[in-house]
Design a protein around this motif. Structure first.
Motif, PDB file in Angstrom:
ATOM      1  N   ASP A 211       0.828  -1.215   0.000  1.00  0.00           N
ATOM      2  CA  ASP A 211       0.000   0.000   0.000  1.00  0.00           C
ATOM      3  C   ASP A 211       0.857   1.257   0.000  1.00  0.00           C
ATOM      4  O   ASP A 211       0.586   2.223   0.717  1.00  0.00           O
ATOM      5  N   LEU A 212       1.892   1.241  -0.834  1.00  0.00           N
ATOM      6  CA  LEU A 212       2.797   2.383  -0.943  1.00  0.00           C
ATOM      7  C   LEU A 212       2.498   3.145  -2.230  1.00  0.00           C
ATOM      8  O   LEU A 212       2.562   2.569  -3.322  1.00  0.00           O
ATOM      9  N   PRO A 213       2.163   4.423  -2.141  1.00  0.00           N
ATOM     10  CA  PRO A 213       1.994   5.212  -3.368  1.00  0.00           C
ATOM     11  C   PRO A 213       3.301   5.274  -4.139  1.00  0.00           C
ATOM     12  O   PRO A 213       4.387   5.220  -3.550  1.00  0.00           O
ATOM     13  N   HIS A 214       3.221   5.380  -5.445  1.00  0.00           N
ATOM     14  CA  HIS A 214       4.429   5.331  -6.265  1.00  0.00           C
ATOM     15  C   HIS A 214       4.127   5.870  -7.651  1.00  0.00           C
ATOM     16  O   HIS A 214       2.962   5.940  -8.071  1.00  0.00           O
ATOM     17  N   VAL A 215       5.151   6.261  -8.352  1.00  0.00           N
ATOM     18  CA  VAL A 215       5.025   6.740  -9.733  1.00  0.00           C
ATOM     19  C   VAL A 215       6.103   6.062 -10.561  1.00  0.00           C
ATOM     20  O   VAL A 215       7.298   6.164 -10.248  1.00  0.00           O
ATOM     21  N   LEU A 216       5.680   5.368 -11.596  1.00  0.00           N
ATOM     22  CA  LEU A 216       6.596   4.735 -12.540  1.00  0.00           C
ATOM     23  C   LEU A 216       6.716   5.624 -13.762  1.00  0.00           C
ATOM     24  O   LEU A 216       5.717   6.145 -14.261  1.00  0.00           O
ATOM     25  N   THR A 217       7.919   5.810 -14.248  1.00  0.00           N
ATOM     26  CA  THR A 217       8.096   6.612 -15.454  1.00  0.00           C
ATOM     27  C   THR A 217       9.195   6.024 -16.325  1.00  0.00           C
ATOM     28  O   THR A 217      10.179   5.462 -15.830  1.00  0.00           O
TER      29      THR A 217
END
Length: 463
Positions: A211-217
């Motif tokens: 439940d960790l927010p994250h951003v993949l790019t």
């Protein structure tokens, strides 16, 4: 892939030049004495061990895939949390003896078991771990520290991500060219991208499970990120970045470029005594170094492939998956099988697989194309009981399917797959496809990375 008569684009040129042609295929000698090492190490740097004695999340795979994002504020993380992430992302799952030595199966699939992908992490404010930039040593389940302190402003300038104030963790996924090129030569760049996509998907599922927010790019300054990690760019390059937000804001108005790492760090990108570079691989990678969003997206690649079926039907996902094992168990039990039982695949199992592909991805950075824009999906349906055999297209954005050509075509598909007759026993074949002209028209040569990295993620999710 759609056939074309003109090869004017960089993507088309590379992809067509490295495509298999049945009657022109020739074997080549594998130099076993020069086989690249599948473990990267740094002489003089002792790995900092991460504990394997940690509890893993108990969520089942369907709930992890259906994750819609965390509403919780960023929380403090520990070295044990990082160990959990690494165990679910990239670890050993079994050992076998081959050729007088040990062979280790891994939690991510890899073409030819060559494992070109390496994993790095920049950590800040992690309990039990000094701030720094680290290489993850899968052989030791530990961290090789490359830099003391985390140069966050430089990291965020090189790899910006919407909504991230200051990351607690930034993951960098790289590929070492020669590991794949040793066997696949000019074609190897495809596998570098696909294999890295496999590891990226495991990472994303691990972050969701915690439940960790994250951003993949996939959009970042290639040269600056490679410099940060101390890579020899002729041998190893970064292909994807994923940030996990921290609790603090960045300080300072501008970044300072991190100092050059010692030559011994760059030398660690070499994995064999006599490495051969492939100009075709370097050319397509260099052509894609520029981030270029040339046209508005928002389309579905499945509707850009040529066939234009009229009757699209909405797919109803099952309320419960027939097999809902915990994520951790699915990661550790995943294996390839070179045969299939002749039993029909239950329709609910097929629609569960389809739901897994269609599920929205809340972790996506704003400028990186959505999955359905970069990759189209086709299904060659054979023995699925109550579903009409035939070739279907899947519109992932609309969660709908359309029959393109009726009739069981799993046998012909097996022949297309270089006469691997055992594939004819499969209940369904999933085809990951792209209109290469559309990729380059929208995103320039970097669009090739988007498509193959996303295809790798999709393949790992299906596995």
């Amino acid at each position: 892939m759609r056939s074309v008569t003109a090869m004017t684009g960089h993507i088309l040129k590379y992809h067509n030049a490295t495509s298999y042609t049945r009657h022109k295929m020739g074997g080549h000698y594998l130099d076993w004495g020069n086989q690249p090492s599948v473990f990267k190490g740094y002489p003089g740097i002792e790995p900092i061990p991460l504990s394997k004695e940690v509890d893993l999340p108990e969520q089942d795979l369907p709930s992890v895939i259906r994750w819609k994002g965390s509403e919780a504020a960023p929380r403090s993380l520990t070295a044990e949390d990082l160990s959990r992430i690494m165990l679910l992302t990239y670890t050993f799952t079994a050992r076998a003896r081959h050729g007088g030595g040990d062979f280790y199966y891994r939690s991510a699939a890899s073409a030819g078991a060559l494992y070109p992908t390496e994993l790095y992490v920049a950590a800040c404010g992690i309990g039990g771990l000094d701030d720094g930039v680290y290489h993850f040593s899968i052989a030791h389940h530990g961290l090789n520290r490359l830099r003391k302190g985390a140069p966050w402003r430089a990291i965020m300038d090189a790899a910006p991500a919407s909504g991230i104030r200051a990351p607690a963790l930034s993951f960098f996924l790289t590929a070492i060219f020669f590991r794949s090129a040793w066997k696949y030569r000019d074609r190897s760049y495809r596998y570098d991208l696909l294999d890295t996509g496999h590891v990226a998907e495991n990472l994303i599922l691990a972050l969701r499970a915690l439940d960790l927010p994250h951003v993949l790019t996939y959009d970042f300054d290639d040269r600056e990120v490679n410099h940060l990690l101390g890579l020899d760019e002729e041998k190893e390059v970064c292909l994807a970045v994923c940030h996990v937000p921290g609790q603090e804001r960045l300080n300072g108005d501008r970044s300072v470029r991190p100092e050059e790492l010692p030559s011994a760090v760059k030398a660690a990108s070499r994995t064999a005594l006599a490495e051969k570079g492939y100009a075709t691989v370097m050319e397509i990678h260099r052509k894609g170094e520029k981030v270029s969003h040339q046209k508005e997206s928002g389309f579905s690649m499945s509707r850009e492939l040529g066939p234009a079926p009229v009757n699209w039907e909405r797919i109803k996902a099952p309320d419960l998956w027939l097999e809902a094992m915990p994520l951790a168990r699915s990661v550790f039990r995943r294996r390839s099988r070179r045969n299939f039982v002749p039993d029909p695949l239950p329709r609910d199992s097929l629609t569960a697989l389809i739901e897994a592909l269609c599920t929205d991805l809340p972790e996506r950075a704003l400028r990186t194309p959505a999955r359905h824009e970069a990759v189209g999906v086709g299904l060659v349906v054979g023995n699925t009981g109550d579903m009409e055999p035939g070739f279907y297209l899947l519109d992932m954005a609309a969660s709908s399917m359309a029959l393109v050509a009726p009739g069981d075509q799993t046998g012909p598909m097996a022949r297309v797959c270089l006469d691997q007759a055992w594939l004819g026993n499969a209940a369904v074949h999933l085809l990951l496809m792209a209109n290469l002209e559309k990729l380059e028209d929208c995103w320039g040569p970097r669009g090739y990375r988007y498509a193959l990295l996303e295809a790798g993620r999709m393949g790992e999710r299906i596995y």
